[in-house]
Enzyme design. Sequence first.
Site, mmCIF file in Angstrom:
data_model
loop_
_atom_site.group_PDB
_atom_site.id
_atom_site.type_symbol
_atom_site.label_atom_id
_atom_site.label_comp_id
_atom_site.label_asym_id
_atom_site.label_seq_id
_atom_site.Cartn_x
_atom_site.Cartn_y
_atom_site.Cartn_z
ATOM 1 N N HIS A 178 -2.502 -14.206 11.838
ATOM 2 C CA HIS A 178 -1.939 -13.994 10.509
ATOM 3 C C HIS A 178 -2.208 -12.599 9.954
ATOM 4 O O HIS A 178 -1.376 -12.015 9.284
ATOM 5 C CB HIS A 178 -2.544 -15.040 9.588
ATOM 6 C CG HIS A 178 -2.098 -14.947 8.163
ATOM 7 N ND1 HIS A 178 -0.775 -15.003 7.808
ATOM 8 C CD2 HIS A 178 -2.799 -14.796 7.017
ATOM 9 C CE1 HIS A 178 -0.690 -14.888 6.489
ATOM 10 N NE2 HIS A 178 -1.886 -14.743 5.985
ATOM 11 N N ALA A 214 0.828 -1.204 0.000
ATOM 12 C CA ALA A 214 0.000 0.000 0.000
ATOM 13 C C ALA A 214 0.866 1.259 0.000
ATOM 14 O O ALA A 214 0.695 2.140 -0.851
ATOM 15 C CB ALA A 214 -0.943 -0.006 1.203
ATOM 16 N N GLY A 215 1.805 1.340 0.929
ATOM 17 C CA GLY A 215 2.634 2.543 1.039
ATOM 18 C C GLY A 215 3.562 2.715 -0.152
ATOM 19 O O GLY A 215 3.713 3.819 -0.679
ATOM 20 N N ARG A 273 -10.957 -20.084 6.344
ATOM 21 C CA ARG A 273 -9.912 -20.085 7.363
ATOM 22 C C ARG A 273 -10.459 -20.070 8.791
ATOM 23 O O ARG A 273 -9.983 -20.805 9.656
ATOM 24 C CB ARG A 273 -9.009 -18.867 7.163
ATOM 25 C CG ARG A 273 -8.183 -18.974 5.914
ATOM 26 C CD ARG A 273 -7.403 -17.702 5.630
ATOM 27 N NE ARG A 273 -6.555 -17.896 4.445
ATOM 28 C CZ ARG A 273 -5.767 -16.970 3.938
ATOM 29 N NH1 ARG A 273 -5.704 -15.781 4.488
ATOM 30 N NH2 ARG A 273 -5.040 -17.223 2.871
#
Lengths: 671, 255
Positions: A430, A45-46, A338
Amino acid sequence: MSVLDAKIPEGPIKEKWTNHKNNINVVNPANKRLIDVIVVGTGLAGGSAAASLAEMGYAVKAFCFQDSPRRAHSIAAQGGINAAKNYQNDGDSVYRLFYDTVKGGDYRGREANVYRLAEVSANIIDQCVAQGVPFAREYGGLLDNRSFGGVLVSRTFYAKGQTGQQLLLGAYSAMNRQIGKGKIKMYNRHEMLDVVVVGGKARGIIARNLITGSIERHSAHAVVIASGGYGNVFFLSTNAMGSNVTAAWKIHKKGAFFANPCYTQIHPTCIPRSGDYQSKLTLMSESLRNDGRIWVPKNKEDVEAIRNGSKKPVELSEEERDYYLERRYPAFGNLVPRDVASRAAKERCDAGYGVNQTGEAVFLDFASAIQRYGKEAATVNHEPDASKERIIELGAEVIKNKYGNLFQMYEKIVDQNPYKTPMMIYPAVHYTMGGIWVDYNLMTTIPGCYAAGEANFSDHGANRLGASALMQGLADGYFVLPYTMGDYLADEIRTGPIPTDSPEFDQAEKDVRGIIDTLMNVKGTKSVDHFHKELGMVMWNNAGMARNETDLKAAIAKIRKIREEFWKDVRIPGEATELNSELEKAIRVADFLELGELFAKDALERNESCGGHFREESVEIGGEQEGEAKRDDVNFKYVSAWEWTGDPGEAKLHKEELEFKDIELKTRSYK
Amino acid sequence: MSETTMNLTLKIWRQKDAKSKGKIVSYPISGISGHMSFLEMMDVLNEQLINEGQEPVAFDHDCREGICGSCSLHINGEAHGPDRGVTTCQLHMRMFKDGDTIFIEPFRAKAFPVIKDLIVDRTSFDRIQHAGGFISVNTSGNTQDANSIPIPKADADKAFDAATCIGCGACVASCKNASAMLYVSAKVAQFSLLPQGKVEAKDRVLNMVEQMDKEGFGNCTNTGACEVECPKGISLENIARMNNEYLKASITREA
């Protein structure tokens, strides 16, 4: 009336993003170079945001605590990235990706954001290929896809087991091009320790140079926080050792609301803990559940025999094994999502069926797959009389081609050969779906301060689907922020450079120095890790895979006590004016100790089960769904956004009601 | 799964900062399990040092699963230690025996100055990438469709293999010339194998090699130690490919 305005554009969901882009303000190219933007974090993202904003002409300053932007933890993502390309002609579409993501998130995400994510997903793949990202290809030279949990189409693009690495290196290369041109000024080994708010707007940050220890002021017209998730509040997680909540927590304390902190993804297939010295947990890709069957012994005597080594798992007959996922969820079997798979493993281990010394492991067995593939290969090879051994040999070869690198990784860590004996796995923290609350423009409740990627809360609701984290990080950075920030920055063209000698900067720097001085002067008796491990134990035992009122209340009391002791008894050797890893850790753990309490408070307040958040008080009673998680749409169909009031225990709750206009609310069933 | 533990002697490079002189300091350590990773053993040592009121040993590490490239360490004279195909964080203590003495030093190279103890400055690697480790394409929602450029699978796979370099610097630390050729060639090869990268191929290789030389890395004399010690198995063939690209570019580039 809520103070939260999500600023969702009007109109049909399919047209919202296009209309919004057409209607928002843009900054003319000559003015962009007069505007400074700070980006904290250089993951997907950054990194993508910094590169794109610099390409547009803004003067970008990017910060990372690692020694290079390429080391951000996005690099460790294995499986793949989703995109609604429909290259496989299997009926995929923007709507289907949107639908799967909202449903997978257990109807706790914001429809408009998720739709936009699905809409820009295809552009991400185009962009990455143009940058030279070497995705897996078919023999015809076109891109290959695979499928992931929770969906019915093949939409996952991948680069073997290193998709995150390849995508991050793509963003890193885009950044490098701008660094080389001087459009991005890169600050490696710098950690943001506060945001500076001037006149109600984010105007800069205070950062610590991790090599010299000097405290620096950096100003800008807008600040982007892309500092990742906070899974390390559990101490043990699949996150990198340095992954932390500090940047996000500091803006929270300056006015940014923190949303859904209790939404945590606990991944079912990780390598179990082996001892008290354990520093982190290693993920085994979700793709393994395509061929691996999960089981524990049916009888306690066999559990005991396996634990003390008198019996080997392969010696147990089929009748002596409990394939509990196949038993409980015949329709989805080993491929349930999950959250469901993790809870089922915990249930068996809590009941005393865990198969290793710690009692926290279940088997993931490839023997049936090896047999099945071996027989297929024998047929293809025209070996109708292949011996048992030959079939196993052929089958193991097929498995090796599919999962070789994961099997090798497992063997290096555990020192057991997973081709010959089943893997042992256990769930581990996670990913965190919760994060800084943002509106449709990804702006936080501090004007001019944005949050992107895992650091924000927006798109995954209460449970993230596999291969969607990479998609969201790059969508935010490449295709959302570059537009939405322009709308805000259009009003800043006459502002001029932001001075760093204002009283607000003075105060922020003083506060940061105060925290560091206090920490250094405790001169206590226990290491930072000691407190971090204690916090992690409380989080895992009381706010982990299953939560209830009693445990959560106890967690809050315990965390407050650990926090108090931390500030009285932590020991940080060395000086603050040099490279000091213990001080770096202490600053981060101090924030985790506050976040942990808000996390438990949020989990306590949300008395429903949804996605990764499972409240033992909220389960289905009777019928086919007996014992399964029960969502409560009447009372909890909202985003919890917490406002800092000086103490995490006193945080004030704001609710953003979620509206589902394009998708019908349903119970998730995997029976 | 034996539960026996090891007693070891660690000989570790300690250096206060870039300006100070460093030295090897000896630390006994006991109760080390073979299931520990090497860095978990270092954690145990540091916890011990902190409890004794001493400064812990500084070392770079982050993901602890062999992909971020942060961890380094020269262990008994080998980058990332005695195992093959792993980084230090994936190295396990079962590779050592009870009673062993283990020398732990930083990666040594002129272009990797020591910052503190076992931490070195590898920003020279970043600067080489700034010089050309990219394809000049702006972010755009109108990039051509990804499947409009078919790429032969063999090329795509080779490009991928080169691209798996984690930038740890083991190649430099292992090379008697402290050459960065394996690292630089991995990026040059990745892009030269892909049609997207061909447009700028000449400038890329010339600029990256120029920056590499400026940073003070040595040259390649085809010893091949880099390939042996590389935790990701980056092939020496990449250096041949880069030399080929470099030669072509230096002859044909227009001034």
